[in-house]
Each structure stands twice: as structure tokens, then as C-alpha cells.
Write a protein that holds these residues in place. Structure first.
Motif, PDB file in Angstrom:
ATOM      1  N   LEU A  18       0.976  -1.129   0.011  1.00 47.16           N
ATOM      2  CA  LEU A  18       0.033  -0.157  -0.022  1.00 47.16           C
ATOM      3  C   LEU A  18       1.042   1.233  -0.071  1.00 47.16           C
ATOM      4  CD1 LEU A  18      -2.577  -1.073   2.628  1.00 47.16           C
ATOM      5  CD2 LEU A  18      -3.028  -1.281  -0.012  1.00 47.16           C
ATOM      6  N   ALA A  19       2.041   1.225   0.419  1.00 48.90           N
ATOM      7  CA  ALA A  19       2.726   2.464   0.486  1.00 48.90           C
ATOM      8  C   ALA A  19       3.611   2.703  -0.500  1.00 48.90           C
ATOM      9  CB  ALA A  19       3.855   2.330   1.772  1.00 48.90           C
ATOM     10  N   ASP A  20       2.711   3.251  -1.515  1.00 54.34           N
ATOM     11  CA  ASP A  20       3.346   3.962  -3.040  1.00 54.34           C
ATOM     12  C   ASP A  20       3.564   5.231  -2.907  1.00 54.34           C
ATOM     13  OD1 ASP A  20       0.777   4.942  -3.116  1.00 54.34           O
ATOM     14  OD2 ASP A  20       0.066   3.539  -4.707  1.00 54.34           O
ATOM     15  N   ALA A  21       3.892   5.627  -4.206  1.00 55.84           N
ATOM     16  CA  ALA A  21       4.383   7.221  -4.322  1.00 55.84           C
ATOM     17  C   ALA A  21       3.094   8.035  -3.592  1.00 55.84           C
ATOM     18  CB  ALA A  21       4.977   7.350  -5.661  1.00 55.84           C
ATOM     19  N   ARG A  22       2.084   7.825  -4.249  1.00 56.39           N
ATOM     20  CA  ARG A  22       0.721   8.591  -3.974  1.00 56.39           C
ATOM     21  C   ARG A  22       0.707   8.699  -2.549  1.00 56.39           C
ATOM     22  NH1 ARG A  22      -5.059   7.491  -4.434  1.00 56.39           N
ATOM     23  NH2 ARG A  22      -6.125   9.290  -4.631  1.00 56.39           N
ATOM     24  N   TYR A  23       0.510   7.773  -1.661  1.00 57.90           N
ATOM     25  CA  TYR A  23       0.446   7.758  -0.304  1.00 57.90           C
ATOM     26  C   TYR A  23       1.551   8.409   0.202  1.00 57.90           C
ATOM     27  CZ  TYR A  23       0.416   6.125   4.513  1.00 57.90           C
ATOM     28  OH  TYR A  23       0.494   5.950   5.935  1.00 57.90           O
ATOM     29  N   VAL A  24       2.660   7.894  -0.093  1.00 54.73           N
ATOM     30  CA  VAL A  24       3.985   8.601   0.792  1.00 54.73           C
ATOM     31  C   VAL A  24       4.130  10.049   0.330  1.00 54.73           C
ATOM     32  CG1 VAL A  24       6.308   8.544   0.785  1.00 54.73           C
ATOM     33  CG2 VAL A  24       5.232   6.501   0.832  1.00 54.73           C
ATOM     34  N   GLY A  25       3.974  10.469  -0.939  1.00 50.24           N
ATOM     35  CA  GLY A  25       3.903  11.519  -1.120  1.00 50.24           C
ATOM     36  C   GLY A  25       2.888  12.718  -0.550  1.00 50.24           C
ATOM     37  N   ALA A  26       1.671  12.010  -0.377  1.00 51.34           N
ATOM     38  CA  ALA A  26       0.646  12.848   0.368  1.00 51.34           C
ATOM     39  C   ALA A  26       1.224  12.939   1.951  1.00 51.34           C
ATOM     40  CB  ALA A  26      -0.766  11.987   0.466  1.00 51.34           C
ATOM     41  N   VAL A  27       1.647  12.287   2.384  1.00 49.83           N
ATOM     42  CA  VAL A  27       2.022  12.335   4.049  1.00 49.83           C
ATOM     43  C   VAL A  27       3.242  13.027   4.200  1.00 49.83           C
ATOM     44  CG1 VAL A  27       1.132  10.100   4.935  1.00 49.83           C
ATOM     45  CG2 VAL A  27       3.627  10.300   4.157  1.00 49.83           C
ATOM     46  N   VAL A  28       4.196  13.074   2.993  1.00 51.89           N
ATOM     47  CA  VAL A  28       5.209  14.059   3.097  1.00 51.89           C
ATOM     48  C   VAL A  28       4.750  15.509   3.057  1.00 51.89           C
ATOM     49  CG1 VAL A  28       7.463  14.666   1.704  1.00 51.89           C
ATOM     50  CG2 VAL A  28       7.124  12.327   2.586  1.00 51.89           C
ATOM     51  N   ASN A  29       3.908  15.642   1.964  1.00 55.86           N
ATOM     52  CA  ASN A  29       3.332  17.014   1.566  1.00 55.86           C
ATOM     53  C   ASN A  29       2.524  17.364   3.002  1.00 55.86           C
ATOM     54  OD1 ASN A  29       4.684  17.074  -0.720  1.00 55.86           O
ATOM     55  ND2 ASN A  29       2.854  16.771  -1.834  1.00 55.86           N
ATOM     56  N   ALA A  30       1.980  16.572   3.683  1.00 48.42           N
ATOM     57  CA  ALA A  30       1.469  17.233   4.840  1.00 48.42           C
ATOM     58  C   ALA A  30       2.366  17.211   6.211  1.00 48.42           C
ATOM     59  CB  ALA A  30       0.414  15.980   5.191  1.00 48.42           C
ATOM     60  N   GLY A  31       3.678  17.123   5.901  1.00 47.38           N
ATOM     61  CA  GLY A  31       4.751  17.500   7.079  1.00 47.38           C
ATOM     62  C   GLY A  31       5.204  16.348   7.711  1.00 47.38           C
ATOM     63  N   ALA A  32       4.652  15.128   7.414  1.00 45.05           N
ATOM     64  CA  ALA A  32       5.207  13.922   8.192  1.00 45.05           C
ATOM     65  C   ALA A  32       6.297  13.257   7.055  1.00 45.05           C
ATOM     66  CB  ALA A  32       4.231  13.112   8.533  1.00 45.05           C
ATOM     67  N   MET A  33       6.761  11.895   7.500  1.00 43.18           N
ATOM     68  CA  MET A  33       7.704  11.197   6.770  1.00 43.18           C
ATOM     69  C   MET A  33       7.146  10.025   6.390  1.00 43.18           C
ATOM     70  SD  MET A  33      10.353  10.656   4.930  1.00 43.18           S
ATOM     71  CE  MET A  33      11.197  12.195   5.269  1.00 43.18           C
ATOM     72  N   GLY A  34       7.098   9.409   4.954  1.00 40.49           N
ATOM     73  CA  GLY A  34       6.580   8.118   4.649  1.00 40.49           C
ATOM     74  C   GLY A  34       7.552   7.207   4.071  1.00 40.49           C
ATOM     75  N   PHE A  35       7.447   6.016   3.811  1.00 42.75           N
ATOM     76  CA  PHE A  35       8.558   5.291   3.339  1.00 42.75           C
ATOM     77  C   PHE A  35       7.651   4.408   2.301  1.00 42.75           C
ATOM     78  CE2 PHE A  35       9.279   6.493   7.767  1.00 42.75           C
ATOM     79  CZ  PHE A  35      10.689   6.627   7.747  1.00 42.75           C
ATOM     80  N   ILE A  36       8.040   4.397   1.047  1.00 40.73           N
ATOM     81  CA  ILE A  36       7.708   3.642  -0.078  1.00 40.73           C
ATOM     82  C   ILE A  36       8.330   2.114   0.369  1.00 40.73           C
ATOM     83  CG2 ILE A  36       7.923   2.999  -2.555  1.00 40.73           C
ATOM     84  CD1 ILE A  36       8.269   5.932  -3.025  1.00 40.73           C
ATOM     85  N   THR A  37       7.254   1.082   0.235  1.00 44.63           N
ATOM     86  CA  THR A  37       7.928  -0.379   0.365  1.00 44.63           C
ATOM     87  C   THR A  37       8.102  -0.921  -0.961  1.00 44.63           C
ATOM     88  OG1 THR A  37       5.607  -0.828   0.429  1.00 44.63           O
ATOM     89  CG2 THR A  37       6.383  -0.834   2.469  1.00 44.63           C
ATOM     90  N   PRO A  38       9.732  -1.251  -1.262  1.00 44.38           N
ATOM     91  CA  PRO A  38       9.766  -1.576  -2.598  1.00 44.38           C
ATOM     92  C   PRO A  38       9.327  -3.255  -2.747  1.00 44.38           C
ATOM     93  CG  PRO A  38      11.816  -1.167  -1.133  1.00 44.38           C
ATOM     94  CD  PRO A  38      10.711  -0.728  -0.579  1.00 44.38           C
ATOM     95  N   ARG A  39       9.203  -3.992  -1.741  1.00 44.73           N
ATOM     96  CA  ARG A  39       8.672  -5.473  -1.834  1.00 44.73           C
ATOM     97  C   ARG A  39       7.254  -5.298  -2.418  1.00 44.73           C
ATOM     98  NH1 ARG A  39      11.949  -9.340   0.854  1.00 44.73           N
ATOM     99  NH2 ARG A  39      13.301  -8.346   2.249  1.00 44.73           N
ATOM    100  N   SER A  40       6.649  -4.320  -2.470  1.00 44.37           N
ATOM    101  CA  SER A  40       5.340  -4.041  -3.149  1.00 44.37           C
ATOM    102  C   SER A  40       5.227  -4.185  -4.538  1.00 44.37           C
ATOM    103  CB  SER A  40       4.488  -2.809  -2.680  1.00 44.37           C
ATOM    104  OG  SER A  40       4.488  -2.685  -1.166  1.00 44.37           O
ATOM    105  N   PHE A  41       6.382  -4.088  -5.198  1.00 42.64           N
ATOM    106  CA  PHE A  41       6.250  -3.826  -6.799  1.00 42.64           C
ATOM    107  C   PHE A  41       6.880  -5.084  -7.190  1.00 42.64           C
ATOM    108  CE2 PHE A  41       6.397   0.209  -4.564  1.00 42.64           C
ATOM    109  CZ  PHE A  41       4.984   0.534  -4.602  1.00 42.64           C
ATOM    110  N   PRO A  42       6.410  -5.108  -8.773  1.00 37.85           N
ATOM    111  CA  PRO A  42       6.760  -6.624  -9.220  1.00 37.85           C
ATOM    112  C   PRO A  42       8.487  -6.456  -9.475  1.00 37.85           C
ATOM    113  CG  PRO A  42       5.583  -5.338 -10.632  1.00 37.85           C
ATOM    114  CD  PRO A  42       5.304  -4.622  -9.397  1.00 37.85           C
ATOM    115  N   ASP A  43       8.929  -5.437 -10.049  1.00 36.25           N
ATOM    116  CA  ASP A  43      10.446  -5.338 -10.080  1.00 36.25           C
ATOM    117  C   ASP A  43      10.967  -4.235  -9.760  1.00 36.25           C
ATOM    118  OD1 ASP A  43       9.752  -3.997 -12.308  1.00 36.25           O
ATOM    119  OD2 ASP A  43       9.190  -5.736 -13.538  1.00 36.25           O
ATOM    120  N   LEU A  44      12.398  -3.843 -10.164  1.00 35.00           N
ATOM    121  CA  LEU A  44      13.109  -2.817 -10.135  1.00 35.00           C
ATOM    122  C   LEU A  44      12.721  -1.609 -10.847  1.00 35.00           C
ATOM    123  CD1 LEU A  44      15.497  -2.106  -7.932  1.00 35.00           C
ATOM    124  CD2 LEU A  44      16.973  -2.632  -9.948  1.00 35.00           C
TER     125      LEU A  44
END
Ligand code: FMN
Length: 334
Positions: A27-53
Motif C-alpha cells: 500500500l505504501a506507494d508514491a501517491r500515499y508517501v507523497g501525500a504524508v510528506v506534503n502534509a509535513g510527516a515522513m513516509g516510506f515506500i515499500t519496494p517489496r510491493s512492486f513486481p520489479d526494480l
């Protein structure tokens, strides 16, 4: 003037609020992480969620665009099975290449990767469930620690202590900055964590009702209706305790464990990660072991991540005032 909360964590992560939104598998993709970062917090994308590099690289590029140059983070889950860590180096290089300098590590020790990350000036916060592991991570040289109590959604490990107890112990024993996670869903808990000596809090379950979380709206609407007893733990008999939604899949796993079945093959279909992804896609939340903790009970609507974060901070400011008023010499004291 409204209180702001500046801590060693806001400084380390270059963020406005001492709020970290932990990695969320699938669930932690660019859209979600971008939203929490723009709101002043820190978010972390989870690479294991995506099929390849390439798919992960595309997420990094999207997040750069969404956040307009603000720092954002990447979650590195380190498995206990060495062959499951084959891709960690590639994720690190892709992240560093995209300018990422904030990493949340979780699972097993990140020590093998720390020299490479820190040589590039990266900040590493390691997520642990016990003081012993937190002290080990500190000795290994991480920049900060996230301590999660047994209430946390996902993997509390074998720890049975609450975030509050861990926080009090950590304040006495840790020197590096630390945040507390597990059950965090309302701003007064931030003030409580800060008063224990923590430098911030880590959010997971509470954020699942963010509009920017791509999961099916049926699932998010279901989350809004849950209360604090809607989660359970499974797989404790394997020493891999997992806190999740109390759904049909979790009940079936618990039944197998109650029968004393120790052959993991009997569980495999019920607990495989893809079943969770399918549940998020279809909104049929009866299948899959869906990471979730009781912090979800603080959610009463699906709304933008920024609104959740803003309310959290207002609640924290309100809690600060409430405590301030307990001092009879305070100008506003009753
Ligand atoms: C749906 C979901 C997926 C998660 N996936 C990951 C993950 O992939 N990696 C990780 O380090 N933590 C993961 N976590 C744990 C969170 O990052 C965080 O530590 C935890 O949710 C905090 O506790 P809380 O749920 O009580 O807020 C996940 C949590 C949830 C709820």
C-alpha cells in the motif's frame, strides 16, 4: 501561539511534525508517501510491493514529482532468510540514485547495509519490538530507532509489552532518538510519547483510511466501522506473531494453531502475501492476513492523509494545553 513539536526526529528527517508513517506492504506507494510528506510527516515506500526494480524506480520518480523535492523515505524489510534479501542492494542503489536519504529498516539487523547507506549521508531508523534489539541497533550505529508495542499492526514479534512501557524503558536506556509506534491514532498519544522521552510517533493502521491509499473503497469503509477489538494475532505458535484484521482467514489460521498443526504447508495459502493484495484489490476482506492494529478504531471516515495528520497535530496541541492547565500557576488554569 499554537504549540509546534520540534524534536531530534523532525531535525533528522527534515519534517514539520514528529510523525513517521511506517512502510505498508502493498500500500505504501508514491501517491500515499507523497501525500504524508506534503502534509509535513515522513513516509516510506515499500519496494517489496512492486513486481520489479523498474516498477520501484517508477514509484521513486513519481514520489519525487509529487513531493517537489521534499525528502521522502524508503522502507527496507530485512528478512531472516538470506535469500529473501537478494534485492536489498538494488533497492538501496535505486533509492540513493533517486536522491532518497531516509530509510526505515525493519525485521532483521540492517548492519550489513549501514556502511553503504551512511557513506551517502543517509539517515537510518530501525524498527524494533524489544529494548534488547533497540540497544543492538544503537550499537550497530543506526541514527534512530522506532520501537513498536504489541498493539502494532503487522509484526510485534514475541514482544508482549505496550508502546507506553517500551517508551519508558527506552527513555532510560537509549541514547539515539526514538519514536514509539503501536496503537497510535490520536494526537494526545503524541504528547504522551514525547512526555515519556520519545522524539515522535510512528503511524500505520490509522493511516489506512487515507484517500491516497489505493485499497478498494469497500475495505476502507469497513475499516471505518471497526472498533478496538477488531484485530487479533495469529502465528504465535511459530514465533512469528502477526497482528491483523480478525477476519475469516485469521480465524482459520487460529483454528489450525489450536489443533496443534505445526506443518506450515497447512497455513501457506491462508497467509501468503498475494492473498492480502487480492483483498485490497477486490475489497473482499474475508481473505488474506491483513495487517491491522487497534489504532484503526480512531478512524471514523475516509479522508485525505493531510486531514488525518492535521487533526492529529491539533489534538496534540489541545492535549498540551490541557496538561498546561493542570499547573495552578498557568495563566489559563481553572
Ligand atoms: C497494512 C500494513 C502493512 C504493513 N507493512 C509493513 C511493511 O511492509 N514493512 C514494515 O516495516 N512495516 C509494515 N507495517 C508496520 C507499520 O509500518 C507500523 O510499524 C505499524 O503499523 C505501527 O503500528 P500501528 O499499526 O498500531 O500504527 C505494516 C502495517 C500495516 C497496518
Amino acid at each position: 501561539m499554537q504549540a509546534r513539536f520540534q524534536t531530534r526526529i523532525t531535525e533528522l528527517f527534515g519534517i514539520e511534525h514528529p510523525l513517521l508513517c511506517g512502510g505498508l506492504m502493498w500500500l505504501a506507494d508514491a501517491r500515499y508517501v507523497g501525500a504524508v510528506v506534503n502534509a509535513g510527516a515522513m513516509g516510506f515506500i515499500t519496494p517489496r510491493s512492486f513486481p520489479d526494480l523498474d516498477a520501484f524506480r517508477a514509484q521513486l520518480a513519481d514520489c519525487q514529482e509529487i513531493t517537489c523535492g521534499r525528502p521522502f523515505g524508503v522502507n527496507l524489510y530485512i528478512s531472516g532468510q538470506a535469500n529473501q534479501n537478494d534485492r536489498v542492494d538494488a533497492w538501496i542503489e535505486a533509492s540513493l540514485g533517486a536522491g532518497v536519504r531516509h530509510f526505515e529498516t525493519a525485521g532483521f539487523s540492517p548492519s550489513r547495509w549501514l556502511p553503504r547507506l551512511q557513506a551517502e549521508g543517509a539517515v537510518v531508523i530501525h524498527k524494533c519490538t524489544t529494548i534488547r534489539h533497540a540497544l543492538r541497533a544503537e550499537r550497530d550505529g543506526v541514527d534512530a530507532v522506532a520501537l513498536v508495542g504489541h498493539e502494532c499492526g503487522g509484526h510485534p514479534g514475541t514482544n508482549t509489552l505496550s508502546a507506553a512501557t517500551l517508551g519508558s524503558l527506552a527513555a532510560e536506556q537509549l541514547r539515539v532518538p526514538f519514536v514509539l509506534g503501536g496503537g497510535m491514532g490520536t494526537g494526545s498519544q503524541l504528547v504522551s510519547a514525547l512526555s515519556l522521552g520519545a522524539d515522535g510517533v510512528l503511524l500505520g493502521s490509522r493511516m489506512l483510511v487515507s484517500e491516497e491509499i489505493w485499497a478498494h473503497e469497500n475495505y476502507k469503509n469497513h475499516l471505518v466501522d471497526l472498533d478496538a477489538s477488531s484485530t487479533t494475532t495469529v502465528l504465535s505458535t511459530f514465533g512469528k506473531t502477526y497482528r491483523c484484521l480478525d477476519n475469516e482467514a485469521a480465524r482459520r489460521v487460529r483454528d489450525l494453531e489450536a489443533q496443534g498443526i505445526s506443518d506450515f504447508d497447512a497455513y501457506r495459502d491462508l497467509v501468503r502475501g498475494e492473498a492480502a493484495r487480492t483483498a485490497y484489490e477486490t475489497g473482499d476482506w474475508s481473505h488474506g492476513i491483513l495487517s491491522l492494529g487497534p489504532a484503526i478504531s480512531f478512524a471514523d471516515t475516509v479522508e485525505p492523509a493531510a486531514d488525518i495528520i492535521q487533526r492529529f497535530i491539533h489534538q496534540a496541541q489541545h492535549a498540551t494545553e490541557r496538561v498546561g492547565h493542570l499547573n495552578p500557576t498557568h495563566p489559563g488554569a481553572r
